[in-house]
Design an enzyme around this catalytic site. Structure first.
Site, short mmCIF file in Angstrom:
data_model
loop_
_atom_site.label_atom_id
_atom_site.label_comp_id
_atom_site.label_asym_id
_atom_site.label_seq_id
_atom_site.Cartn_x
_atom_site.Cartn_y
_atom_site.Cartn_z
CG ASP A 1 -34.29 1.51 -24.84
OD1 ASP A 1 -33.88 3.23 -25.81
OD2 ASP A 1 -35.01 0.40 -25.60
CG HIS B 1 -40.07 2.07 -25.71
ND1 HIS B 1 -39.27 2.54 -25.07
CD2 HIS B 1 -39.02 1.97 -26.55
CE1 HIS B 1 -37.44 3.61 -25.89
NE2 HIS B 1 -37.95 2.12 -26.93
CG HIS C 1 -29.89 -0.01 -26.59
ND1 HIS C 1 -29.82 1.56 -27.23
CD2 HIS C 1 -31.21 0.16 -26.92
CE1 HIS C 1 -31.11 1.51 -27.80
NE2 HIS C 1 -31.62 1.18 -27.46
CG HIS D 1 -32.05 5.89 -28.95
ND1 HIS D 1 -31.64 5.03 -30.22
CD2 HIS D 1 -33.05 4.70 -28.00
CE1 HIS D 1 -32.49 4.44 -30.03
NE2 HIS D 1 -32.69 3.85 -28.79
#
EC number: 3.5.1.108
Length: 305
Positions: free
Chosen positions: A242, A265, A238, A79
């Site tokens: 990421d 990720h 969100h 973040h």
């Protein structure tokens, strides 16, 4: 000339570690041109530096880590890395007195405020961008992520969650990137998790800092946070946050179009490594004249005010 950016002054904050649940002190320092982004663990003697690097990324169940050749790691960098990408900060040293960056509220917003409070300084050295020249795509089952040539930076992200709290119409988000757009539309979107997963992890001594203060928490039917969501489509926003952080692990803002379906990720990092490994697919570029630079990266009022 479009110049590299760092901070005007040192800024410090404290927060809680997602893994340990313990207090973490975060100190962000200005750095000279061509330093890059360096995460530093000061709880170790001597301190250990972790330069942001796509090849050093490890994806765990809870977060993104940077791991060095001695298997020493620093966790939960994603973040803060997104905030650096959003504000186009090229050079910074980030100290933590713990094995992890504090989770703050689970979004990038607290980091954005800290960085803006420190102030953005332009350095007398050309900023290098990674410009995509050829399409590159990676897949994992039905999940995929792709980067294509584009004169700017655009993102198109789709999630696929079958859950009553996540409306089917709120599972895709598109963004024409700029620092203003990142701060207003993306930076406040929080990470999310299932209550049962958090309870299970905490029963095993993990995720001890996990709570509704630093995440959207859902059960099988609804969002449990009293204040609800910050955006109707906060979940997919969100995931885009990421991705912005993951792609900035190369240390440079990217000129290209990113699109993804159900990526996370690990797949974002796989895409970044696939791009960088193909020397025909990208090039470094600098801009002598601001008029030549994609609008996405023009310094906005909020950054250089």
């Amino acid at each position: 000339m479009i110049k590299q950016r760092t901070l005007k002054r040192i800024v410090q904050a404290t927060g809680v570690g997602l893994h340990t649940g313990k207090k973490v002190t975060l100190t962000m320092r200005p750095a000279p041109a061509n330093t890059g982004v360096i995460y530093r663990r000061t709880d170790l003697n001597p301190p250990v530096d972790f330069p942001a690097d796509a090849k050093s990324v490890r994806d765990t169940m809870l977060c993104t880590c940077l791991v060095n050749e001695h298997d020493v790691r620093i966790s939960t960098v994603e973040h803060l890395n997104a905030a650096l990408a959003g504000l186009g900060i090229d050079n910074i040293v980030i100290d933590v007195d713990a094995p992890e960056i504090p989770i703050m509220d689970g979004s990038a917003s607290p980091f954005v405020y800290l960085l803006l409070d420190a102030g953005i300084e332009e350095l007398n050295c050309a900023k290098k961008f990674v410009r995509i020249k050829q399409s590159v795509r990676v897949e994992d089952g039905d999940k995929w992520a792709e980067m294509k040539p584009f004169n700017g930076f655009s993102l198109d992200f789709t999630i696929d969650f079958n859950h009553p709290a996540i409306d089917a119409g709120n599972q895709r988000y598109r963004l024409d990137f700029s620092a203003d757009a990142f701060v207003r539309q993306i930076s406040r979107a929080r990470t999310f998790g299932f209550m049962r997963d958090i309870e299970y992890l905490q029963s095993r001594g993990l995720c001890l800092g996990g709570s509704m203060d630093c995440a959207i928490v859902v059960d099988d039917y609804r969002v449990l946070n009293e204040d609800g969501l910050r955006f109707e489509d906060e979940f997919v926003r969100h995931k885009m946050l990421d991705a912005i952080g993951d792609l900035f692990m190369c240390g440079h803002n990217i000129i290209g179009a990113f699109s993804a379906f159900k990526s996370g990720h690990a797949l974002n990092n796989k895409l970044l490594q696939a791009v960088l490994a193909n020397q025909e697919a990208w090039e470094y570029v600098t801009f002598e004249d601001e008029a030549e630079m994609p609008l996405a990266f023009k310094a906005p009022s909020i950054v250089l005010a």
